[in-house]
Design an enzyme around this catalytic site. Structure first.
Site, PDB file in Angstrom:
ATOM      1  NE  ARG A   1      26.647  19.477  28.884  1.00  0.00           N
ATOM      2  CZ  ARG A   1      27.155  19.266  27.657  1.00  0.00           C
ATOM      3  NH1 ARG A   1      26.762  18.233  26.944  1.00  0.00           N
ATOM      4  NH2 ARG A   1      28.034  20.109  27.141  1.00  0.00           N
TER       5      ARG A   1
ATOM      6  CE1 TYR B   1       4.391  14.623  41.982  1.00  0.00           C
ATOM      7  CE2 TYR B   1       5.439  15.000  39.868  1.00  0.00           C
ATOM      8  CZ  TYR B   1       5.248  15.355  41.192  1.00  0.00           C
ATOM      9  OH  TYR B   1       5.912  16.425  41.709  1.00  0.00           O
TER      10      TYR B   1
ATOM     11  CG  ASP C   1       7.050   7.103  38.550  1.00  0.00           C
ATOM     12  OD1 ASP C   1       7.670   6.708  39.555  1.00  0.00           O
ATOM     13  OD2 ASP C   1       6.801   8.299  38.346  1.00  0.00           O
TER      14      ASP C   1
ATOM     15  CE  LYS D   1       8.948  12.982  45.376  1.00  0.00           C
ATOM     16  NZ  LYS D   1       8.124  12.666  44.230  1.00  0.00           N
TER      17      LYS D   1
HETATM   18  C1  PLP Z   1       7.765  13.280  42.976  1.00  0.00           C
HETATM   19  C2  PLP Z   1       7.386  12.400  41.870  1.00  0.00           C
HETATM   20  C3  PLP Z   1       7.822  12.650  40.559  1.00  0.00           C
HETATM   21  C4  PLP Z   1       8.638  13.875  40.205  1.00  0.00           C
HETATM   22  O1  PLP Z   1       9.897  13.839  40.793  1.00  0.00           O
HETATM   23  P1  PLP Z   1      10.749  15.127  41.262  1.00  0.00           P
HETATM   24  O2  PLP Z   1      11.969  14.513  41.857  1.00  0.00           O
HETATM   25  O3  PLP Z   1       9.913  15.886  42.229  1.00  0.00           O
HETATM   26  O4  PLP Z   1      11.036  15.923  40.043  1.00  0.00           O
HETATM   27  C5  PLP Z   1       7.471  11.737  39.576  1.00  0.00           C
HETATM   28  N1  PLP Z   1       6.730  10.645  39.854  1.00  0.00           N
HETATM   29  C6  PLP Z   1       6.286  10.386  41.103  1.00  0.00           C
HETATM   30  C7  PLP Z   1       5.478   9.162  41.346  1.00  0.00           C
HETATM   31  C8  PLP Z   1       6.591  11.247  42.142  1.00  0.00           C
HETATM   32  O5  PLP Z   1       6.140  10.991  43.370  1.00  0.00           O
END
Ligand code: PLP
Length: 394
Positions: free
Chosen positions: A61, A113, A185, A210
């Site tokens: 962890r 998001y 982000d 992604k």
């Molecule tokens: C998908 C996404 C998230 C959340 O991520 P997860 O891996 O689905 O929890 C946050 N910010 C953006 C811009 C995203 O496309």
């Protein structure tokens, strides 16, 4: 013979360029065996030789060799002191917002998001953290929303799904004036195209589900801290307490994805440009949202701070029926949530990614029932266009 480094030495390849660094990572090879692919250390706990002596690992962890390689690699690629790998992008953003205390205020991009909206509205909102949504591409609007207790500016750029672009350096300058943190982000462009920490941001987050993972096969998230040791310690404390760390197998999947990041991004970028131009010529398409158009209102900012446009396009069609027909009739292209993988995906933001965004906010932003978002994959571009053409016009 080459002298393999141990687990404490890393980042010995500073002279390499970005593309090489994605391939070779922090340690690259596993120090004890020379394994070229960093193994999946599927162990919960680590044996100690004797009291007070450790291999550097105790319990997964806190730290795990596979995760450490991913975390160090991401710190190198984004240009920060420390990276952290989480069980999802959501978990990564949960950790970042935990830096705020009750009574403090955060400014966020207005079409952020949907999951991030939920974290701040439904989770931290109930713990007394205040928030305001603002168009981060409008610096006067950003200044106008600053409050005496504003401690964080959370920026998504380009935004999801409206593709607005915030000037990261200018936003970070505003944050510095008031002693607030800038968080970016960076999911949409990845450090291959955009490095927010070099532009003045303090923290970068990712849904590595992604582009970083890139194959639609793992859910994961990343945080990289630029230079503040206290912030890094707070993020580590959050992982230790919440247990939101990424499992070794998934760390390995993201590490493997990273090795091809540059070639994949090049193809995403090239394909998206052609698809965006094609979409713009279609009678049934009313508007295309794509940051690579020279007439995009933030094009100058994009050219200044990024080296590519990425693979994301949104578009509004002439009717709800056309939108429904496209979603039903695509064949190779898949109607599915998410983005950034090798496959071209189409999503319906109003009921998928932005389901939890209030209806009036969505209407104001233009996220309507005839609005679609596409993550352009790395297939042959003519196959993507032919499929869209058939679904839209056939
Ligand atoms: C998908 C996404 C998230 C959340 O991520 P997860 O891996 O689905 O929890 C946050 N910010 C953006 C811009 C995203 O496309």
């Amino acid at each position: 013979m080459k002298n393999f480094s141990n687990y404490t030495d890393y980042d010995t390849k500073e002279q390499l360029r970005f593309e090489s660094r994605t391939v070779h990572g922090a340690l690259g090879t596993e120090p004890l065996t020379g394994a070229v692919s960093m193994p999946i250390f599927q162990s919960a706990t680590f044996r100690h030789p004797e009291l007070g002596v450790t291999t550097g690992f105790a319990y997964s962890r806190l730290a795990n060799p596979t995760r450490q390689e991913l975390e160090r690699t991401m710190a190198i690629l984004e240009g920060g002191i420390q990276g952290f790998a989480f069980s999802s992008g959501q978990a990564a953003n949960m950790a970042v917002f935990s830096l705020l205390k009750p009574g403090e205020h955060v400014l966020l991009s207005d079409d952020i998001y949907g999951g991030t909206f939920r974290i701040i509205d439904e989770v931290y909102g109930t713990y007394g953290i205040e928030h305001t949504f603002v168009d981060m591409s409008d610096l006067d609007a950003v200044r106008a929303e600053i409050r005496p207790n504003t401690k964080m500016l959370f920026v998504e750029t380009p935004t999801n799904p409206l593709m607005k672009v915030a000037d990261i350096r200018a936003v970070a300058d505003i944050a510095k004036e008031i002693g607030a943190l800038t968080v970016v982000d960076n999911t949409f462009l990845t450090p291959y195209y955009q490095r927010p920490l070099e532009l003045g941001a303090d923290i970068v987050t990712h849904s590595s589900t992604k582009y970083l993972g890139g194959h639609n096969d793992t859910i994961s998230g990343i945080v990289v801290v630029k230079e503040d040791e206290e912030i890094a310690a707070a993020i580590l404390r959050h992982i230790k307490s919440h247990g939101s760390q990424l499992a070794p197998m998934d760390c390995w999947l993201v590490l493997r994805g990273l090795k091809t990041l540059a070639v994949r991004m090049d193809r995403h970028n090239e394909n998206a440009k052609k698809v965006a131009e094609w979409l713009r010529r279609q009678e049934k398409v009313e508007r295309v949202y794509y940051v690579g158009f020279p007439d995009h209102k933030d094009y100058e900012v994009t050219l200044r701070q990024t080296s590519g446009f990425g693979g994301m396009i949104s578009f509004a069609v002439d009717s709800v029926d056309t939108a429904k027909k496209i979603l039903r009739d695509v064949d190779m292209i898949m109607f599915a949530e998410s983005l950034g993988g090798t496959e071209t995906l189409i999503t319906y933001p109003t009921t998928q990614t932005h389901e939890d965004t209030p209806k009036d906010v969505k209407e104001k932003l233009g996220i309507t029932e005839s609005f679609l978002r596409m993550s352009v994959g790395i297939e042959h571009v003519e196959d993507i266009i032919a499929d869209l053409d058939r679904a839209m016009n056939g």
